[in-house]
Design an enzyme around this catalytic site. Structure first.
Site, PDB file in Angstrom:
ATOM      1  N   PHE A 133      -5.850  -5.470  -2.197  1.00 47.59           N
ATOM      2  CA  PHE A 133      -7.177  -4.845  -2.361  1.00 47.59           C
ATOM      3  C   PHE A 133      -7.006  -3.386  -2.802  1.00 47.59           C
ATOM      4  O   PHE A 133      -7.508  -2.979  -3.853  1.00 47.59           O
ATOM      5  CB  PHE A 133      -7.980  -4.967  -1.058  1.00 47.59           C
ATOM      6  CG  PHE A 133      -9.262  -4.164  -1.064  1.00 47.59           C
ATOM      7  CD1 PHE A 133     -10.072  -4.103  -2.193  1.00 47.59           C
ATOM      8  CD2 PHE A 133      -9.668  -3.461   0.065  1.00 47.59           C
ATOM      9  CE1 PHE A 133     -11.237  -3.355  -2.212  1.00 47.59           C
ATOM     10  CE2 PHE A 133     -10.841  -2.709   0.059  1.00 47.59           C
ATOM     11  CZ  PHE A 133     -11.622  -2.653  -1.070  1.00 47.59           C
TER      12      PHE A 133
ATOM     13  N   TYR B  52     -14.710   1.511   9.836  1.00 50.29           N
ATOM     14  CA  TYR B  52     -13.287   1.858   9.934  1.00 50.29           C
ATOM     15  C   TYR B  52     -12.949   2.316  11.355  1.00 50.29           C
ATOM     16  O   TYR B  52     -12.037   1.784  11.992  1.00 50.29           O
ATOM     17  CB  TYR B  52     -12.978   2.957   8.925  1.00 50.29           C
ATOM     18  CG  TYR B  52     -11.519   3.355   8.841  1.00 50.29           C
ATOM     19  CD1 TYR B  52     -10.572   2.506   8.274  1.00 50.29           C
ATOM     20  CD2 TYR B  52     -11.098   4.591   9.324  1.00 50.29           C
ATOM     21  CE1 TYR B  52      -9.238   2.893   8.190  1.00 50.29           C
ATOM     22  CE2 TYR B  52      -9.769   4.977   9.236  1.00 50.29           C
ATOM     23  CZ  TYR B  52      -8.840   4.127   8.663  1.00 50.29           C
ATOM     24  OH  TYR B  52      -7.523   4.507   8.579  1.00 50.29           O
TER      25      TYR B  52
ATOM     26  N   GLY C 291      -1.681 -13.014  17.547  1.00 53.35           N
ATOM     27  CA  GLY C 291      -1.408 -14.436  17.784  1.00 53.35           C
ATOM     28  C   GLY C 291      -0.025 -14.811  17.282  1.00 53.35           C
ATOM     29  O   GLY C 291       0.737 -15.520  17.956  1.00 53.35           O
TER      30      GLY C 291
ATOM     31  N   ASN D  54      -5.074 -12.001  14.428  1.00 51.62           N
ATOM     32  CA  ASN D  54      -4.142 -12.969  13.825  1.00 51.62           C
ATOM     33  C   ASN D  54      -2.693 -12.514  13.982  1.00 51.62           C
ATOM     34  O   ASN D  54      -1.801 -13.320  14.262  1.00 51.62           O
ATOM     35  CB  ASN D  54      -4.467 -13.174  12.341  1.00 51.62           C
ATOM     36  CG  ASN D  54      -5.709 -14.027  12.154  1.00 51.62           C
ATOM     37  OD1 ASN D  54      -5.998 -14.903  12.979  1.00 51.62           O
ATOM     38  ND2 ASN D  54      -6.465 -13.779  11.092  1.00 51.62           N
TER      39      ASN D  54
ATOM     40  N   ASP E 179       0.271  -8.725   1.715  1.00 58.54           N
ATOM     41  CA  ASP E 179      -0.806  -7.852   1.232  1.00 58.54           C
ATOM     42  C   ASP E 179      -1.773  -8.659   0.379  1.00 58.54           C
ATOM     43  O   ASP E 179      -1.356  -9.560  -0.346  1.00 58.54           O
ATOM     44  CB  ASP E 179      -0.191  -6.712   0.377  1.00 58.54           C
ATOM     45  CG  ASP E 179      -1.077  -5.483   0.318  1.00 58.54           C
ATOM     46  OD1 ASP E 179      -2.174  -5.584  -0.254  1.00 58.54           O
ATOM     47  OD2 ASP E 179      -0.668  -4.431   0.835  1.00 58.54           O
TER      48      ASP E 179
ATOM     49  N   ARG F 151       3.165 -16.026  19.562  1.00 55.02           N
ATOM     50  CA  ARG F 151       3.828 -17.319  19.321  1.00 55.02           C
ATOM     51  C   ARG F 151       5.333 -17.165  19.195  1.00 55.02           C
ATOM     52  O   ARG F 151       6.095 -17.951  19.757  1.00 55.02           O
ATOM     53  CB  ARG F 151       3.246 -17.976  18.057  1.00 55.02           C
ATOM     54  CG  ARG F 151       3.816 -19.364  17.756  1.00 55.02           C
ATOM     55  CD  ARG F 151       3.140 -20.011  16.547  1.00 55.02           C
ATOM     56  NE  ARG F 151       3.324 -19.244  15.323  1.00 55.02           N
ATOM     57  CZ  ARG F 151       4.396 -19.297  14.546  1.00 55.02           C
ATOM     58  NH1 ARG F 151       5.398 -20.096  14.842  1.00 55.02           N
ATOM     59  NH2 ARG F 151       4.477 -18.537  13.470  1.00 55.02           N
TER      60      ARG F 151
ATOM     61  N   LYS G 221     -10.880   0.066  14.111  1.00 59.53           N
ATOM     62  CA  LYS G 221      -9.577   0.486  14.638  1.00 59.53           C
ATOM     63  C   LYS G 221      -9.611   0.600  16.157  1.00 59.53           C
ATOM     64  O   LYS G 221      -8.617   0.361  16.829  1.00 59.53           O
ATOM     65  CB  LYS G 221      -9.170   1.827  14.027  1.00 59.53           C
ATOM     66  CG  LYS G 221      -8.828   1.757  12.542  1.00 59.53           C
ATOM     67  CD  LYS G 221      -7.479   1.099  12.307  1.00 59.53           C
ATOM     68  CE  LYS G 221      -7.060   1.206  10.843  1.00 59.53           C
ATOM     69  NZ  LYS G 221      -5.774   0.569  10.566  1.00 59.53           N
TER      70      LYS G 221
ATOM     71  N   THR H 178     -11.116  -7.059   8.715  1.00 60.92           N
ATOM     72  CA  THR H 178      -9.678  -6.815   8.509  1.00 60.92           C
ATOM     73  C   THR H 178      -9.058  -6.224   9.766  1.00 60.92           C
ATOM     74  O   THR H 178      -7.987  -6.665  10.209  1.00 60.92           O
ATOM     75  CB  THR H 178      -9.467  -5.877   7.296  1.00 60.92           C
ATOM     76  OG1 THR H 178      -9.943  -6.557   6.137  1.00 60.92           O
ATOM     77  CG2 THR H 178      -8.012  -5.500   7.112  1.00 60.92           C
TER      78      THR H 178
ATOM     79  N   GLY I   7       0.815  -1.209   0.000  1.00 59.84           N
ATOM     80  CA  GLY I   7       0.000   0.000   0.000  1.00 59.84           C
ATOM     81  C   GLY I   7       0.848   1.258   0.000  1.00 59.84           C
ATOM     82  O   GLY I   7       2.081   1.201  -0.107  1.00 59.84           O
TER      83      GLY I   7
HETATM   84  P1  NAD Z   1      -3.583   1.822   1.571  1.00 65.39           P
HETATM   85  O1  NAD Z   1      -4.990   1.490   1.226  1.00 65.39           O
HETATM   86  O2  NAD Z   1      -2.693   2.349   0.512  1.00 65.39           O
HETATM   87  O3  NAD Z   1      -2.845   0.577   2.219  1.00 65.39           O
HETATM   88  C1  NAD Z   1      -3.499  -0.470   2.880  1.00 65.39           C
HETATM   89  C2  NAD Z   1      -2.916  -1.765   2.381  1.00 65.39           C
HETATM   90  O4  NAD Z   1      -3.525  -2.858   3.091  1.00 65.39           O
HETATM   91  C3  NAD Z   1      -3.184  -2.005   0.895  1.00 65.39           C
HETATM   92  O5  NAD Z   1      -1.993  -2.399   0.245  1.00 65.39           O
HETATM   93  C4  NAD Z   1      -4.234  -3.110   0.893  1.00 65.39           C
HETATM   94  O6  NAD Z   1      -4.197  -3.900  -0.281  1.00 65.39           O
HETATM   95  C5  NAD Z   1      -3.882  -3.860   2.148  1.00 65.39           C
HETATM   96  N1  NAD Z   1      -5.011  -4.630   2.721  1.00 65.39           N
HETATM   97  C6  NAD Z   1      -6.278  -4.192   2.920  1.00 65.39           C
HETATM   98  N2  NAD Z   1      -7.014  -5.174   3.467  1.00 65.39           N
HETATM   99  C7  NAD Z   1      -6.195  -6.242   3.608  1.00 65.39           C
HETATM  100  C8  NAD Z   1      -6.372  -7.560   4.097  1.00 65.39           C
HETATM  101  N3  NAD Z   1      -7.570  -7.986   4.564  1.00 65.39           N
HETATM  102  N4  NAD Z   1      -5.320  -8.420   4.091  1.00 65.39           N
HETATM  103  C9  NAD Z   1      -4.108  -8.013   3.607  1.00 65.39           C
HETATM  104  N5  NAD Z   1      -3.872  -6.773   3.125  1.00 65.39           N
HETATM  105  C10 NAD Z   1      -4.916  -5.900   3.131  1.00 65.39           C
HETATM  106  O7  NAD Z   1      -3.649   2.846   2.800  1.00 65.39           O
HETATM  107  P2  NAD Z   1      -2.489   3.584   3.599  1.00 65.39           P
HETATM  108  O8  NAD Z   1      -2.794   5.020   3.568  1.00 65.39           O
HETATM  109  O9  NAD Z   1      -1.162   3.095   3.175  1.00 65.39           O
HETATM  110  O10 NAD Z   1      -2.805   3.075   5.083  1.00 65.39           O
HETATM  111  C11 NAD Z   1      -2.003   2.103   5.735  1.00 65.39           C
HETATM  112  C12 NAD Z   1      -2.465   1.962   7.181  1.00 65.39           C
HETATM  113  O11 NAD Z   1      -2.328   3.207   7.851  1.00 65.39           O
HETATM  114  C13 NAD Z   1      -3.927   1.549   7.326  1.00 65.39           C
HETATM  115  O12 NAD Z   1      -4.047   0.654   8.398  1.00 65.39           O
HETATM  116  C14 NAD Z   1      -4.625   2.839   7.655  1.00 65.39           C
HETATM  117  O13 NAD Z   1      -5.782   2.633   8.411  1.00 65.39           O
HETATM  118  C15 NAD Z   1      -3.556   3.579   8.433  1.00 65.39           C
HETATM  119  N6  NAD Z   1      -3.743   5.037   8.367  1.00 65.39           N
HETATM  120  C16 NAD Z   1      -3.423   5.748   7.240  1.00 65.39           C
HETATM  121  C17 NAD Z   1      -3.633   7.116   7.210  1.00 65.39           C
HETATM  122  C18 NAD Z   1      -3.281   7.961   6.022  1.00 65.39           C
HETATM  123  O14 NAD Z   1      -3.543   9.178   6.048  1.00 65.39           O
HETATM  124  N7  NAD Z   1      -2.665   7.462   4.985  1.00 65.39           N
HETATM  125  C19 NAD Z   1      -4.205   7.761   8.320  1.00 65.39           C
HETATM  126  C20 NAD Z   1      -4.545   6.995   9.434  1.00 65.39           C
HETATM  127  C21 NAD Z   1      -4.294   5.642   9.450  1.00 65.39           C
END
Ligand code: NAD
Ligand code: UDP
Length: 316
Positions: free
Chosen positions: A34, A143, A100, A97, A31, A104, A147, A90, A10
């Site tokens: 998605f 969301y 866990g 997960n 990843d 481990r 979280k 998720t 991501g």
């Molecule tokens: P993003 O959507 O680019 O990245 C999220 C990644 O998680 C993607 O590569 C997606 O394919 C993967 N993913 C989603 N569901 C999944 C699953 N069930 N199993 C495996 N992979 C999965 O978003 P980002 O901005 O890079 O955010 C990364 C993290 O940081 C997230 O947890 C988000 O909540 C948190 N976050 C980001 C921001 C921001 O401003 N960018 C702010 C607050 C929190």
């Protein structure tokens, strides 16, 4: 050090992989692609110290690692609302997960939480001690509440199983490798402006956010992972403190592009927070971090990225 980054393909995850590799880690990026893309990690594939695993965190996985950064979760409203039940799974099952796995193998684990745990905040700026003002049944709840449960799980594993945990509450972050169509404001405005389309301001544009450039954010979370204070497991805010209205962001972008941008107003999404700004006293006091990149500097770098991307034949 063997380090697992979930959500590693991501926006933030791929920058984190870059940084950890530069610091000498062996990195596994996990990843389900998605919202992430192999494009974000294409430059890393084939390196002996880097491995990509296509896997969904709602399913358990057995790995041997020293550190876990759990970033897997769609972050933009249109993506996390696309399948809200999956978003909750998720955050909740994915974090369970990973906990866990951490238990481990005795790994240290960092959870990417969010400013959204404060909801539409009644305290401004938001401090870690504020419990938030979150709608539990609205369109953003999958969301926000996902979280919040992830944070609960982190603290319970820490207290119950003495797990070595970190929770970072990330505020709005932007930069190269944001998905071009993910609906977040900075990528939307830049892509619209580069295409000479009007930029879409939701509502009257007076709502505020503080925008942190990605390099600053990654520096903060890697440094926080190494912080060893007695209070290391407690949540920490990470974000910029330069509060800007959306109207202000449009003006700033217009100056960078050297022209006045056309604007079209659209309705404000439900439960859209009116103001958001972190209190960053804790992160500054504990690890001496504060955001360094100005919005102008960060926007310039992000504009360069999207300009190159939009020039690629498949995006024209
Ligand atoms: P993003 O959507 O680019 O990245 C999220 C990644 O998680 C993607 O590569 C997606 O394919 C993967 N993913 C989603 N569901 C999944 C699953 N069930 N199993 C495996 N992979 C999965 O978003 P980002 O901005 O890079 O955010 C990364 C993290 O940081 C997230 O947890 C988000 O909540 C948190 N976050 C980001 C921001 C921001 O401003 N960018 C702010 C607050 C929190
Ligand atoms: N926003 C906007 N135009 C857009 C996309 C978003 O005015 O094209 C607004 C949105 O309503 C919110 C702010 O920009 O008030 C930040 O939105 P984003 O989705 O980037 O982050 P979040 O709402 O999660 O802070």
């Amino acid at each position: 050090m063997r380090t697992l980054v979930t959500g590693g393909a991501g926006f933030l995850g791929s920058h984190l992989c870059d940084r950890l590799l530069a610091d000498g880690h062996d990195v596994i990026a996990l990843d389900n692609l998605f919202t992430g893309s192999k494009r974000n990690i294409a430059h890393l594939l084939g390196r002996p110290d880097f491995e990509f695993i296509r896997h969904d965190v709602v399913n358990p996985i057995l790995l041997e690692v020293d550190w876990i950064f759990n970033l897997a979760c769609p972050a933009s409203p249109i993506h996390y609302q696309y399948n809200p039940v999956k978003t909750v799974k998720t955050s909740v099952m994915g974090t369970l997960n990973m906990l866990g796995l951490a238990k481990r193998v005795g790994a240290r684990m960092l959870q990417a939480s969010t400013s959204e745990v404060y909801g539409d905040p009644k305290e401004h700026p938001q401090q870690e001690t504020y419990w938030g003002h979150v709608n539990p049944i609205g369109p953003r709840s999958c969301y926000d509440e996902g979280k919040r449960v992830a944070e609960t799980l982190m603290m319970d594993y820490h207290r119950q199983n003495q797990l070595d945990t970190r929770i970072v509450r990330i505020f709005n972050t932007y930069g190269p490798r944001m998905a071009r169509g993910d609906g977040r404001v900075i990528s939307n405005f830049i892509v619209q402006a580069l295409r000479r389309e009007p930029v879409t301001i939701y509502g009257d544009g007076t709502q505020t956010r503080c925008f942190c450039y990605v390099d600053d954010l990654i520096d903060a979370i890697v440094t926080w992972m190494q912080y060893g204070g007695d209070d290391a497991a407690d949540p920490v805010n990470i974000g910029a403190t330069d509060e800007r209205s959306m109207g202000d962001v449009v003006s700033c972008l217009g100056e960078i592009l050297g022209r006045k941008l056309d604007v079209v107003h659209q309705s404000l999404p439900k439960n859209d927070p009116v103001r958001r700004k972190p209190n960053t006293t804790r992160v500054e006091g504990c690890i001496g971090w504060s955001a360094r990149t100005s919005l102008e500097q960060g926007l310039r770098k992000t504009v360069d990225y999207f300009r190159k991307m939009l020039d690629e034949p498949k995006f024209m």
